[in-house]
Each structure stands twice: as structure tokens, then as C-alpha cells.
Design a protein around this motif. Structure first.
Motif, PDB file in Angstrom:
ATOM      1  N   ASP A  47       0.838  -1.198   0.000  1.00 36.18           N
ATOM      2  CA  ASP A  47       0.000   0.000   0.000  1.00 36.18           C
ATOM      3  C   ASP A  47       0.870   1.244   0.000  1.00 36.18           C
TER       4      ASP A  47
ATOM      5  N   PRO B 115      -5.994   7.863   7.030  1.00 36.87           N
ATOM      6  CA  PRO B 115      -5.744   6.449   6.695  1.00 36.87           C
ATOM      7  C   PRO B 115      -6.961   5.791   6.062  1.00 36.87           C
ATOM      8  N   GLY B 116      -6.961   5.661   4.761  1.00 36.77           N
ATOM      9  CA  GLY B 116      -8.062   5.017   4.070  1.00 36.77           C
ATOM     10  C   GLY B 116      -9.393   5.683   4.341  1.00 36.77           C
TER      11      GLY B 116
ATOM     12  N   ARG C 135      -6.872  13.018  10.504  1.00 34.86           N
ATOM     13  CA  ARG C 135      -6.339  13.286  11.853  1.00 34.86           C
ATOM     14  C   ARG C 135      -5.024  14.020  11.766  1.00 34.86           C
TER      15      ARG C 135
ATOM     16  N   SER D 256       0.794   7.335  14.243  1.00 32.64           N
ATOM     17  CA  SER D 256       0.356   6.065  14.809  1.00 32.64           C
ATOM     18  C   SER D 256       0.727   5.903  16.273  1.00 32.64           C
TER      19      SER D 256
ATOM     20  N   PRO E 247       3.299   0.254   9.336  1.00 30.82           N
ATOM     21  CA  PRO E 247       3.997  -0.601   8.372  1.00 30.82           C
ATOM     22  C   PRO E 247       4.481   0.133   7.118  1.00 30.82           C
ATOM     23  N   TYR E 248       4.223   1.425   7.029  1.00 30.64           N
ATOM     24  CA  TYR E 248       4.624   2.178   5.827  1.00 30.64           C
ATOM     25  C   TYR E 248       6.055   2.662   6.019  1.00 30.64           C
TER      26      TYR E 248
ATOM     27  N   VAL F 149      -7.500  -2.301   6.808  1.00 30.28           N
ATOM     28  CA  VAL F 149      -6.054  -2.299   7.019  1.00 30.28           C
ATOM     29  C   VAL F 149      -5.320  -1.354   6.079  1.00 30.28           C
ATOM     30  N   MET F 150      -5.903  -1.013   4.968  1.00 31.38           N
ATOM     31  CA  MET F 150      -5.199  -0.221   3.970  1.00 31.38           C
ATOM     32  C   MET F 150      -5.505   1.261   4.085  1.00 31.38           C
ATOM     33  N   SER F 151      -4.738   2.060   3.326  1.00 36.71           N
ATOM     34  CA  SER F 151      -4.947   3.503   3.309  1.00 36.71           C
ATOM     35  C   SER F 151      -5.191   4.001   1.894  1.00 36.71           C
TER      36      SER F 151
ATOM     37  N   PRO G 167      -6.265   2.805  15.553  1.00 31.87           N
ATOM     38  CA  PRO G 167      -4.804   2.938  15.614  1.00 31.87           C
ATOM     39  C   PRO G 167      -4.185   3.626  14.401  1.00 31.87           C
ATOM     40  N   GLY G 168      -4.993   3.961  13.412  1.00 28.57           N
ATOM     41  CA  GLY G 168      -4.433   4.663  12.257  1.00 28.57           C
ATOM     42  C   GLY G 168      -3.922   3.726  11.201  1.00 28.57           C
ATOM     43  N   LEU G 169      -2.645   3.818  10.893  1.00 31.29           N
ATOM     44  CA  LEU G 169      -2.078   3.020   9.821  1.00 31.29           C
ATOM     45  C   LEU G 169      -1.913   1.563  10.260  1.00 31.29           C
ATOM     46  N   GLY G 170      -2.257   0.637   9.361  1.00 35.83           N
ATOM     47  CA  GLY G 170      -2.175  -0.777   9.664  1.00 35.83           C
ATOM     48  C   GLY G 170      -3.545  -1.344  10.004  1.00 35.83           C
TER      49      GLY G 170
ATOM     50  N   ARG H  82      -6.993  -2.365  11.526  1.00 37.64           N
ATOM     51  CA  ARG H  82      -7.928  -1.626  12.377  1.00 37.64           C
ATOM     52  C   ARG H  82      -9.171  -2.446  12.706  1.00 37.64           C
TER      53      ARG H  82
END
Lengths: 272, 161
Positions: A208, A228-229, A234, A238, A253-254, B46-48, B84-87, B89
Motif C-alpha cells: 500500500d 488512513p483510508g 487526523r 500512529s 507498516p509504511y 487495514v489499507m490507506s 490505531p491509524g495506519l495498519g 484496524r
């Protein structure tokens, strides 16, 4: 201390003066807010007459600018970019009142401020910053159908926009070069020219990508936001910390930082 | 209509009625284990940038999962705690009949808490202390996710959930 020089004469020395303490504080706020059109000292119009202001900071003032990622010497001149906002230049001219610049010189400067500058090197770079704290536009009915790229582009499409799709060629793989090139097809640039959105991107290897956008300073400090998606936009990373630099914040994970890019204007309407 | 035709139609009518009766609603709330014939749609949040992975469960798995959910107790209203944001959720489930819980259209499975919601507004919480629903979904997701994405899903659910 801020020294201000009105760059206007050819044969005679330009007028110079120092901002008083109150003016200095106000100018610092304007600079931190991104509302002052800053260009490098080397950017000069090939013209006689008004050519903007040259600002030089020293001592504690220079240290403040450095801490905020701002230059300590720069030129102020709008009109290189898409929009023409003479507010900062008018304010600086007003601050010269105690110096007693001749009326005809002031009149010429006022007149020239309202016209676009005529230099295309190192064009004025200033930020288009939306609120860091009011993200309601993104967190209501449009939240689920707009992603990080929509937010970075400051443009709601309800299509979960993908880099390059608006230009007819989406990225071919999830790598930093592919995402970068796809964003360029959407009109993003590597260099800032004019009043611009300032964005950055990162990669979750093989899975991603994610984008951030710089927003208004808070308490004089640089801030970034992201979305995020389909979750809420925000202003924290994280780890729950305010984002002052997305290249070094907690990105989960980015793990690969791609880089910073720019879009001249307030909304990248090219994205789809 | 002659009596012969009526008699000929009778088996057809019986079969139609029997067929209707076999289509049971997926009733999460009753605990009656009515069984799901409406497949449950699963989305791994899980993705953005790219869309989240999704799949539709089989009727059998949907029935099993619905039964697990139907047995859960309510735990009050969900708070507005941040994701939790990235990753990873959570798992988002759609296609369940949640009418007995309220006007919700999806469940978000976090671990030992499952949150009903609609339009982003969180509602009632279902308590799953054994994380039975989460564990089933996590195990199922492995076949649909790349290894590095699956590795983001914690074994014991999300922190605090």
C-alpha cells in the motif's frame, strides 16, 4: 531582529529599517502561518522600480526561524505564483512609516504590488494550508469513500482516488517510483512554485501507499495531517503524536519514505 | 379449475411453501441460531491508499459466525476511542440482520469487543471475551491476504479490545 529592505532603487541605496518588537512577533506569526510569499534572495525581477522586500533576521529571531524550518534571509514578493495576495507586502510597507520614505516612492510600490512579478526562476513558494484542527469536512458523510490521496490532494471525489487514475494511467506497482510517477501524471511536482499544497508519501512495501499533507502551524510549529483510508482524517501519527515531519513520524507498516511533492493551488482536481 | 388440476398443483404449492420456510433470517439477537443463508461480507480494515481486502463468506461459514455472534452479550454503548491509524484496524462485517440491536448496518470486530455501527457512528458493543468471532475471522483471512498483510493482524486482538 528583522531588518527589512525595500528593493526599489537602482542607483541609490534601498531604504532599510528594523521591525519593532510587536511587529517582529506579528511577522513571525505571518511567516509560520505560511501566508508570506517567500522566495530566495537570488530571485529577482528584471525590472526597474519595486522588486519586493528583502528580509534579514539575526540573533534570537534567526534561531526561531531556523527552528521552524524557515530561512533567515529571503525575499518577499507575491505574484510569482497563481494567486496575488499583497497583504504581506502592504504590511511590510506600512512598517516603514517611521523611516519616512518619500511619498512618490511609496505610491509606486503600492501600485506595483498589485501586479504579477516577472521572474520564473525559483518562483515564490508558499503553502496552501488548511486547518490542522478542523477536519470535519473529511470526517462526515464523505469519510468512507475518500482516502489518503484524496485528503493530500484536498479534493473530495468519493472514488477512493488512486495516483495516476485521473490522468488515465494508474500506478503499475506499489513502489515509491511508481507512486511518484503516477502522482506526477496527476500534476504533482518535485519543486514548489507558487502557493502550493505540500504533500508527502510513503510505502508499505508491496502492499500500500499513504499520503500526508502539510496544514496550518499550531503554536508556531509545523504540522501535517493525514487520512488512513476510509477512516477519519487526523493530525497525529500512529503513536498519537502531532506530526511535525511525516518522514520521521510513526507510520506503522509504511516503512519506506517516498518524498515530498507539491501541487500549485488549493485543490488537485485532477485526481480521480 | 378442475379437481384434477388442483390436485396436480398441490405438490408444487407445498414445495413453494417449504422453500419459503427454509429461507430463515439471520437474526443475531434472538440467540435462536436461526442460521444464515445470506452470506456475510468481510472487509479487513487495514489499507490507506488501495481499497481494503474483502471477501464473502460461504453460507456455511456465515451460519457458523452468525451463531457465534448471536450468543454474545451486549456491553453498553461504544465510546469514540480512536482507531490505531495506519495498519490493521479490525474486521468489518456486513450482511447481518442487526435490527434487534438497533439501526446498524455493520459490525466491527476488534478482538473481545465487537462494535455495531452505521455511517461511521458507533453504537452498541457486543462482548466476546473468548474472541471466538475474531479468531475465526483471523484464521479465515489468511487465505485471502498477502503474508505481510496477514502478519499485521494480532493473534489476540487489538490492544484494549
Amino acid at each position: 531582529m528583522f531588518e527589512v529592505e525595500l528593493d526599489i532603487f537602482s542607483g541609490r541605496p534601498n531604504p532599510r529599517w528594523v521591525l519593532d518588537s510587536q511587529e517582529e512577533q506579528e511577522f513571525l506569526v505571518r511567516l509560520s502561518d505560511g501566508s508570506v510569499p517567500i522566495v530566495s534572495l537570488s530571485t529577482v525581477e528584471d525590472a526597474l522600480g519595486y522588486r519586493g522586500f528583502i528580509i534579514r533576521a539575526d540573533g534570537a529571531t534567526a534561531a526561531i526561524l531556523t527552528a521552524r524550518g524557515l530561512p533567515t534571509s529571503f525575499r518577499v514578493r507575491d505574484g510569482f505564483g497563481q494567486t496575488l495576495d499583497v497583504a504581506s507586502e502592504s504590511w511590510l510597507l506600512y512598517s516603514a512609516a517611521p523611516v519616512g520614505i518619500a511619498g512618490n516612492v511609496v505610491a509606486h510600490a503600492k501600485s506595483a504590488m498589485g501586479t504579477a512579478a516577472d521572474a520564473d526562476t525559483d518562483a515564490a513558494c508558499s503553502g496552501v494550508f488548511t486547518s490542522t484542527t478542523d477536519l470535519t469536512k473529511w470526517n462526515g458523510s464523505h469519510q468512507g469513500s475518500n482516502n489518503c490521496y484524496n485528503f493530500a490532494s484536498n479534493w473530495i471525489t468519493d472514488t477512493f482516488a488512486q495516483p495516476g487514475r485521473g490522468a488515465g494511467e494508474q500506478y503499475h506497482a506499489i513502489t515509491a517510483p511508481e507512486i511518484h510517477d503516477a502522482a506526477k501524471r496527476d500534476g504533482y511536482t518535485d519543486a514548489c512554485g507558487g502557493r502550493s499544497l505540500m504533500v508527502g508519501y510513503c510505502i508499505w512495501p508491496g502492499s500500500d501507499y499513504h499520503w500526508y499533507r502539510r496544514t496550518k502551524p499550531v503554536d508556531g510549529g509545523v504540522r501535517w495531517c493525514h487520512k488512513p483510508g476510509g477512516t477519519s482524517a487526523r493530525n497525529y501519527d500512529s503513536s498519537g503524536k502531532p506530526i511535525t515531519d511525516p518522514s520521521t513520524c510513526d507510520r506503522g507498516p509504511y516503512t519506506i519514505w517516498g518524498g515530498f511533492m507539491f501541487w500549485k493551488g488549493a485543490h488537485n482536481k485532477s485526481v480521480r | 379449475m378442475t379437481s384434477v388440476v388442483r390436485l396436480a398443483l398441490l405438490p408444487i404449492i407445498v414445495m413453494i411453501v417449504a422453500g419459503c420456510q427454509s429461507v430463515g433470517a439471520t437474526d443475531v439477537s434472538t440467540g435462536e441460531g436461526a442460521g444464515a443463508t445470506t452470506p456475510i461480507a468481510v472487509e479487513v480494515d487495514v489499507m490507506s491508499g488501495v481499497p481494503n481486502p474483502t471477501w464473502t463468506m460461504s453460507n456455511s461459514d456465515s451460519s457458523t459466525l452468525s451463531g457465534l455472534i448471536a450468543s454474545l452479550a451486549k456491553g453498553g454503548q461504544a465510546d469514540e476511542s480512536a482507531d490505531p491509524g495506519l495498519g490493521f484496524r479490525g474486521f468489518i462485517l456486513r450482511g447481518l440482520d442487526l435490527s434487534a440491536l438497533g439501526s446498524y448496518d455493520q459490525l466491527k470486530v476488534l478482538g473481545n469487543e465487537i462494535i455495531a455501527s452505521k455511517g461511521g457512528a458507533r453504537g452498541v458493543v457486543l462482548l466476546d471475551p473468548d474472541r471466538s468471532v475474531y479468531t475465526m475471522l483471523r484464521a479465515m483471512s489468511e487465505q485471502y491476504l498477502a503474508a505481510n498483510v496477514f502478519s499485521q493482524i494480532p493473534v489476540d486482538g487489538m490492544r484494549g479490545a
